[in-house]
Design a protein around this motif. Sequence first.
Motif, mmCIF file in Angstrom:
data_model
loop_
_atom_site.group_PDB
_atom_site.id
_atom_site.type_symbol
_atom_site.label_atom_id
_atom_site.label_comp_id
_atom_site.label_asym_id
_atom_site.label_seq_id
_atom_site.Cartn_x
_atom_site.Cartn_y
_atom_site.Cartn_z
ATOM 1 N N GLY A 1 9.379 6.011 -4.099
ATOM 2 C CA GLY A 1 9.205 4.591 -3.853
ATOM 3 C C GLY A 1 10.481 3.808 -4.062
ATOM 4 N N TYR A 2 11.232 4.167 -5.109
ATOM 5 C CA TYR A 2 12.458 3.432 -5.434
ATOM 6 C C TYR A 2 13.581 3.719 -4.444
ATOM 7 C CZ TYR A 2 10.247 2.435 -9.925
ATOM 8 O OH TYR A 2 9.392 2.004 -10.901
ATOM 9 N N VAL A 3 13.696 4.976 -4.030
ATOM 10 C CA VAL A 3 14.836 5.347 -3.183
ATOM 11 C C VAL A 3 14.516 5.275 -1.696
ATOM 12 C CG1 VAL A 3 15.787 6.828 -4.982
ATOM 13 C CG2 VAL A 3 14.265 7.820 -3.296
ATOM 14 N N LEU A 4 13.247 5.136 -1.341
ATOM 15 C CA LEU A 4 12.882 5.105 0.071
ATOM 16 C C LEU A 4 12.118 3.843 0.450
ATOM 17 C CD1 LEU A 4 12.637 6.492 2.866
ATOM 18 C CD2 LEU A 4 10.501 7.499 2.050
ATOM 19 N N PHE B 1 8.910 -3.612 -4.390
ATOM 20 C CA PHE B 1 9.203 -3.428 -5.816
ATOM 21 C C PHE B 1 7.961 -3.731 -6.651
ATOM 22 C CE2 PHE B 1 12.269 -4.795 -9.459
ATOM 23 C CZ PHE B 1 12.081 -3.565 -10.072
ATOM 24 N N ALA B 2 7.226 -4.773 -6.269
ATOM 25 C CA ALA B 2 5.994 -5.122 -6.978
ATOM 26 C C ALA B 2 4.968 -3.995 -6.876
ATOM 27 C CB ALA B 2 5.407 -6.414 -6.413
ATOM 28 N N GLY B 3 4.891 -3.356 -5.705
ATOM 29 C CA GLY B 3 3.934 -2.266 -5.532
ATOM 30 C C GLY B 3 4.363 -0.990 -6.225
ATOM 31 N N VAL B 4 5.637 -0.636 -6.082
ATOM 32 C CA VAL B 4 6.134 0.611 -6.658
ATOM 33 C C VAL B 4 6.123 0.568 -8.180
ATOM 34 C CG1 VAL B 4 8.174 2.072 -6.940
ATOM 35 C CG2 VAL B 4 7.553 1.236 -4.673
ATOM 36 N N SER B 5 6.616 -0.543 -8.737
ATOM 37 C CA SER B 5 6.822 -0.613 -10.175
ATOM 38 C C SER B 5 5.789 -1.476 -10.888
ATOM 39 C CB SER B 5 8.230 -1.150 -10.458
ATOM 40 O OG SER B 5 8.664 -0.766 -11.736
ATOM 41 N N LEU C 1 0.824 -1.202 0.000
ATOM 42 C CA LEU C 1 0.000 0.000 0.000
ATOM 43 C C LEU C 1 0.863 1.259 0.000
ATOM 44 C CD1 LEU C 1 -2.681 1.555 0.303
ATOM 45 C CD2 LEU C 1 -2.519 1.191 2.771
ATOM 46 N N VAL C 2 1.864 1.285 0.862
ATOM 47 C CA VAL C 2 2.765 2.436 0.920
ATOM 48 C C VAL C 2 3.501 2.600 -0.412
ATOM 49 C CG1 VAL C 2 4.855 3.343 2.010
ATOM 50 C CG2 VAL C 2 3.037 2.366 3.430
ATOM 51 N N ALA C 3 3.858 1.478 -1.022
ATOM 52 C CA ALA C 3 4.528 1.525 -2.325
ATOM 53 C C ALA C 3 3.626 2.163 -3.375
ATOM 54 C CB ALA C 3 4.936 0.120 -2.758
ATOM 55 N N LEU C 4 2.340 1.821 -3.339
ATOM 56 C CA LEU C 4 1.392 2.418 -4.292
ATOM 57 C C LEU C 4 1.229 3.909 -4.040
ATOM 58 C CD1 LEU C 4 -1.457 -0.288 -4.403
ATOM 59 C CD2 LEU C 4 0.450 0.003 -5.979
ATOM 60 N N VAL C 5 1.120 4.279 -2.772
ATOM 61 C CA VAL C 5 0.958 5.692 -2.418
ATOM 62 C C VAL C 5 2.181 6.499 -2.838
ATOM 63 C CG1 VAL C 5 0.735 7.313 -0.487
ATOM 64 C CG2 VAL C 5 -0.641 5.224 -0.532
ATOM 65 N N SER C 6 3.346 5.864 -2.819
ATOM 66 C CA SER C 6 4.593 6.577 -3.142
ATOM 67 C C SER C 6 4.625 7.071 -4.585
ATOM 68 C CB SER C 6 5.808 5.675 -2.881
ATOM 69 O OG SER C 6 5.911 4.643 -3.843
ATOM 70 N N HIS C 7 3.706 6.597 -5.438
ATOM 71 C CA HIS C 7 3.669 7.074 -6.820
ATOM 72 C C HIS C 7 3.410 8.575 -6.897
ATOM 73 C CE1 HIS C 7 2.222 2.778 -8.019
ATOM 74 N NE2 HIS C 7 3.529 2.829 -7.846
#
Length: 513
Positions: free
Chosen positions: A141-144, A168-172, A129-135
């Motif tokens: 998302g990649y650096v944090l 990685f799955a969430g961010v990318s 969820l946090v990875a998705l929000v980081s968009h």
Amino acid sequence: MQNTQSTWVTRALDRVEVVGNKLPDPAIIFFICLLVVWVFSAALSQLSFDSIDPRTGEAIVINNLLTGDSIADFLSRMVKIFTGFAPLGVVLVAMLGVGVAEHSGFISAGLKRMLDATPKTFLTPMVVLVALVSHTATDAGYVLVIPLAGVIFYAMGRHPLAGIAAAFAGVSGGFCANFIPSAIDPLLQSFTQEAARIIDPTIEVNPLNNYIFNSISSVLIISIAWYLTDKVVEPRLKDVEVDGNPNDIPRFEDLNPKQTKALRWASLSMLVGFVALIAVLIPESSPMRAPSGELTSFSAPIMQSIVPIIFLLFLLPGVVYGYVSGAYTSTKDMIDSMTKAMQGMSYYVVMAFFCALFIDAFGKSNLGALLAIEGAQVLKTLGLPSMVTIVGIILLTAFVNLFVGSSSAKWALLGPIFVPMLMQLGISPDLTQIAYRVGDSSSNIITPLMPYFPLVVVYCQRYVKSTGIGTLLSMMLPYSITILIAWTIFLLIYWSIGIPLGIQSSYIYPAAG
């Protein structure tokens, strides 16, 4: 786990890496495409075509861009072509606000607090969820989030590579899914609108035309990544020893009291901003409404202010956090944050220059309209159902994504072909755009050409020294294949039910009503 694996998938992806590395930089690709358009415009301008231009009702004519008058016109308009390129202003204005929120520490603090407050049982879905929000904060998302996920998994006694894979799955892999509007939404919309106007010069595409689908898709991506991480990926890692140098393994650092206070005040200021916006929109006489009183109409100022609103809603908490935490001591610090954000966009500006020239030439030559009409005729002759066509767009995009990593660069290349072609088949730009976004997101995590892929390998090597590209590919492949298949099926079901893709969106062209 070996650095290289003898599976056919790994060998195929290794081949993709070799071929992809031989491709020119995206900026140069646009320049080459510009030259190709010029040459073809000169060659095809000598021919007559029976295809009818939907804009004029007459046979389409290819304009020669290599005549003396055309070259003189091109040179005289070059600066205006660049400065008038819609995606350029969209991304730069949004990034000024996001840059303040990011460089002041507000976004980092917010993401850390969300992960820190998560129970171990729900750690995986929260990481995704946090990875998705980081968009909403470009590369945060990649650096944090990705390295932080490894740290937190490790601190909780779980395998750190599983945390990295989930993030990685969430961010990318879930790049398209997000319930918070971000700069990528109006950015891609601006490309889509430019492409659609090759066929329909008056068409308007809403910046949030995919927002509802993106929001609901968040649940799908979180569920897929949660299951795969806990049931497939982490069990495979149980025998993989964490043998990294303890000094190289980062430690999770909680927020200090000053940062905690700053986060509280910054979050409150963002909430106040949202409440103020809602209060302005509620009255029927609101200046942000269209003359008819609608909020979602194309003529409503609120719909034309999405990017400035993103700018303000990130700028305000960023400034508050900066001053309360002590990261900012003067207004110069805030301007420095904006400057750093613009420095990070310098490559995009260069790419946008060549991209703007290519898109302008593609439209002005009428090659785009001819390709769309002729391509649509071929597809009509094949008689493929619309759903099959959309699946084809998704799969083609996922394949192209293995070679060209930038989402905006790919859509700038593919949009002028896909969008007008499918409009001729009655498929809306909104649906074509979301098909592109699904395909683009799904294969991000298995292409070594994605700019941050090597960085993720480095994150893994902090914990498992033998980690290589093959290791990361084998971890991420289950996510990529599952997301591609499940998300495509989800889109088809979503479409068949008729749930709106977003605000003022449609599945068909021209839109009903």
